[in-house]
Design a protein around this motif. Structure first.
Motif, mmCIF file in Angstrom:
data_model
loop_
_atom_site.group_PDB
_atom_site.id
_atom_site.type_symbol
_atom_site.label_atom_id
_atom_site.label_comp_id
_atom_site.label_asym_id
_atom_site.label_seq_id
_atom_site.Cartn_x
_atom_site.Cartn_y
_atom_site.Cartn_z
ATOM 1 N N ARG A 323 -8.569 -3.670 2.464
ATOM 2 C CA ARG A 323 -9.431 -4.493 1.617
ATOM 3 C C ARG A 323 -8.961 -4.472 0.165
ATOM 4 N NH1 ARG A 323 -13.518 -1.924 4.652
ATOM 5 N NH2 ARG A 323 -13.938 -0.532 2.873
ATOM 6 N N ASP A 324 -8.335 -3.383 -0.228
ATOM 7 C CA ASP A 324 -7.869 -3.245 -1.609
ATOM 8 C C ASP A 324 -6.555 -3.994 -1.853
ATOM 9 O OD1 ASP A 324 -8.448 -1.944 -4.181
ATOM 10 O OD2 ASP A 324 -6.572 -0.857 -3.839
ATOM 11 N N GLY A 325 -5.975 -4.562 -0.783
ATOM 12 C CA GLY A 325 -4.763 -5.353 -0.943
ATOM 13 C C GLY A 325 -3.485 -4.675 -0.494
ATOM 14 N N SER A 326 -3.541 -3.484 0.078
ATOM 15 C CA SER A 326 -2.347 -2.777 0.534
ATOM 16 C C SER A 326 -1.833 -3.401 1.824
ATOM 17 C CB SER A 326 -2.659 -1.295 0.777
ATOM 18 O OG SER A 326 -3.071 -0.658 -0.412
ATOM 19 N N ALA A 331 -1.208 1.183 3.798
ATOM 20 C CA ALA A 331 -2.574 1.552 4.181
ATOM 21 C C ALA A 331 -2.560 2.712 5.175
ATOM 22 C CB ALA A 331 -3.289 0.343 4.780
ATOM 23 N N ALA A 332 -1.600 2.711 6.094
ATOM 24 C CA ALA A 332 -1.518 3.786 7.079
ATOM 25 C C ALA A 332 -1.204 5.124 6.415
ATOM 26 C CB ALA A 332 -0.455 3.447 8.124
ATOM 27 N N ILE A 333 -0.272 5.120 5.466
ATOM 28 C CA ILE A 333 0.069 6.363 4.762
ATOM 29 C C ILE A 333 -1.121 6.839 3.939
ATOM 30 C CG2 ILE A 333 1.518 7.344 2.950
ATOM 31 C CD1 ILE A 333 2.969 7.124 5.533
ATOM 32 N N THR A 334 -1.804 5.901 3.271
ATOM 33 C CA THR A 334 -2.980 6.262 2.478
ATOM 34 C C THR A 334 -4.066 6.863 3.362
ATOM 35 O OG1 THR A 334 -2.499 4.463 0.917
ATOM 36 C CG2 THR A 334 -4.739 5.364 0.910
ATOM 37 N N ALA A 335 -4.230 6.296 4.545
ATOM 38 C CA ALA A 335 -5.237 6.807 5.476
ATOM 39 C C ALA A 335 -4.890 8.217 5.949
ATOM 40 C CB ALA A 335 -5.350 5.866 6.671
ATOM 41 N N GLU A 336 -3.606 8.470 6.214
ATOM 42 C CA GLU A 336 -3.174 9.808 6.614
ATOM 43 C C GLU A 336 -3.482 10.827 5.510
ATOM 44 O OE1 GLU A 336 -1.919 10.925 9.397
ATOM 45 O OE2 GLU A 336 -1.653 9.032 10.466
ATOM 46 N N MET A 373 2.885 11.097 -2.268
ATOM 47 C CA MET A 373 2.623 10.133 -3.334
ATOM 48 C C MET A 373 1.296 9.402 -3.111
ATOM 49 S SD MET A 373 5.285 10.778 -5.064
ATOM 50 C CE MET A 373 5.257 9.529 -6.351
ATOM 51 N N ALA A 374 0.892 9.267 -1.835
ATOM 52 C CA ALA A 374 -0.354 8.563 -1.521
ATOM 53 C C ALA A 374 -1.583 9.323 -1.991
ATOM 54 C CB ALA A 374 -0.437 8.302 -0.020
ATOM 55 N N LEU A 375 -1.448 10.593 -2.273
ATOM 56 C CA LEU A 375 -2.598 11.374 -2.730
ATOM 57 C C LEU A 375 -3.134 10.876 -4.062
ATOM 58 C CD1 LEU A 375 -1.422 14.994 -1.795
ATOM 59 C CD2 LEU A 375 -3.110 13.575 -0.611
ATOM 60 N N ALA A 376 -2.295 10.165 -4.818
ATOM 61 C CA ALA A 376 -2.736 9.620 -6.111
ATOM 62 C C ALA A 376 -3.455 8.289 -5.958
ATOM 63 C CB ALA A 376 -1.537 9.453 -7.046
ATOM 64 N N SER A 377 -3.575 7.789 -4.726
ATOM 65 C CA SER A 377 -4.208 6.498 -4.497
ATOM 66 C C SER A 377 -5.695 6.545 -4.852
ATOM 67 C CB SER A 377 -4.042 6.080 -3.031
ATOM 68 O OG SER A 377 -4.860 4.972 -2.725
ATOM 69 N N PRO A 378 -6.223 5.504 -5.500
ATOM 70 C CA PRO A 378 -7.673 5.456 -5.783
ATOM 71 C C PRO A 378 -8.511 5.511 -4.514
ATOM 72 C CG PRO A 378 -6.491 3.783 -7.042
ATOM 73 C CD PRO A 378 -5.519 4.351 -6.071
ATOM 74 N N ILE A 379 -7.958 5.007 -3.421
ATOM 75 C CA ILE A 379 -8.679 5.041 -2.145
ATOM 76 C C ILE A 379 -8.951 6.485 -1.744
ATOM 77 C CG2 ILE A 379 -8.595 4.410 0.297
ATOM 78 C CD1 ILE A 379 -8.810 2.021 -1.559
#
Length: 397
Positions: A323-326, A331-336, A373-379
């Motif tokens: 939804r945020d545009g990824s 999105a999969a890496i951010t979810a992990e 690096m995904a740990l810095a994601s606002p999500i």
């Protein structure tokens, strides 16, 4: 004209360093005696070292006195100069990719030509007469002396031709390669041109003597100013291609360590039963070993968190990232990453409450760097602020 030891110490230091490096390559040369590139490199180092030692003013005087032959140091310096020039050209010929037969033919021509030049220098000095000792201005002092004149011109032309050819080969080759090799070639090409200028300036001083003019300062002050940058650039030019890949690899390793640091800070305190974590002091551990140890510890931590991973968290974060545009992979890496942080919280607060073991992305071979690096994601941050409190409330209920 004599000179104190202070004028020669720089020659000796550079010369002995080159000879030491050459000595260190001798075992490899014994094992690979048919390797023309290695042989050319060893000849180059040996000739360069001998040239620096013999060209020192104190060495010139000492060699003349020791042999009892006036100005014998001059042909000795000329011989090492020609050997160095030929070895430089031979090294470039064998270093540059080309058909094997073409390389062998060019190598034979180079070796034959410069071997004949060496013999000619010896013969011309033997035939000539140089009774007055000259330490630094031998070229111009004997510019009009039969046979000695030809010897001087021969050594200057041989040096200039070899260096000019090597420079041209370096320029051409630099257009075909990249990275540290190209950088080294782009440094060597002007270094060789400076040596060409050195030989040309000395030759100009000799020609001036033929015409009745005195331009001896060219062979003295001017050439001394050219010698230092030529030597420095030449050394750097050969070192960069050899050390460049190693330095680049170390830089990549250090960059990966820095990129993994957020993930390491997040899971370093995770309990990993059965895993052994060895302390690796950074100041005495190679970066590659540090990186391997860090990755191993991270995989151990991820494996230990697997029983606490909640697929619902992953789905929640995945949908939020889309939804945020990824894109789907981001999105999969951010979810992990979000699921791992939630699992870390669950292990800390309720270690006995394990879920059904969930296979994480890291366990499936996902690169740890994007995960870190995904740990810095606002999500991920928003999930920590809203989803984890919901877990606490659900647990209390």
């Amino acid at each position: 004209m004599t000179s104190g030891l202070s004028d020669s110490i720089g020659f000796y230091v550079c010369g002995f360093i080159l000879l030491l490096v050459c000595a260190l390559k001798v075992p490899a040369l014994v094992r690979r005696r048919h390797d023309m590139l290695l042989r050319a490199a060893c000849v180059l180092l040996f000739a360069a070292g001998c040239l620096m030692v013999l060209a020192a003013p104190d060495s010139v005087v000492a060699l003349n006195q020791f042999t009892g032959i006036t100005n014998v140091a001059a042909p000795a310096v000329y011989l090492t100069t020609i050997a160095f020039s030929g070895a430089s050209l031979l090294l470039i010929i064998n270093w540059r990719p080309a058909p094997l037969e073409q390389t062998r033919r060019a190598s034979r021509v180079c070796i034959t030509t410069y071997s004949l030049a060496l013999l000619a220098v010896i013969a011309l000095f033997w035939a000539g007469d140089a009774p007055v000792e000259q330490v630094t201005l031998f070229d111009v002092y004997y510019a009009n002396t039969p046979y000695i004149r030809e010897m001087i011109v021969l050594y200057l032309v041989a040096q200039g031709v070899a260096m000019l050819t090597a420079s041209i080969l370096c320029w051409r080759w630099s257009k075909e390669v990249h990275g540290s090799l190209r950088a080294g070639l782009l440094i060597l090409a002007p270094a060789y041109l400076i040596v060409v200028s050195y030989a040309s300036v000395r030759l100009a001083a000799v020609v001036a003597r033929w015409m009745g003019y005195n331009l001896d300062f060219l062979a003295g002050d001017v050439t001394r100013q050219l010698a230092t940058p030529a030597s420095l650039l030449g050394a750097i030019g050969f070192v960069v291609p050899l050390a460049g890949p190693r330095v680049a690899e170390i830089a990549r390793t250090i960059r990966h360590l820095r990129q993994l640091n957020p993930l390491w800070q997040a899971v370093r305190d995770v309990s990993t039963p059965g895993a052994i974590r060895a302390s690796l002091p950074w100041w005495r551990t190679p970066p590659a070993v540090l990186l391997t140890g860090r990755k191993t510890a991270l995989y151990d931590a991820v494996h230990a968190l697997a029983p606490y991973c909640d697929p619902a968290v992953r789905e929640f974060a995945y949908d939020a990232a889309l939804r945020d545009g990824s894109d789907e992979s981001t999105a999969a890496i951010t979810a992990e990453a979000a699921m791992l942080l939630a699992a870390r919280h669950r292990q800390r607060t309720n270690p006995d409450h394990q879920l059904q073991a969930t296979e994480t992305g890291a366990q499936r071979g996902v690169d740890l760097v994007p995960l870190s690096m995904a740990l810095a994601s606002p999500i991920v941050r928003n999930l920590q602020e809203h989803y984890v409190p919901q877990q606490k409330a659900a647990r209390h209920d």
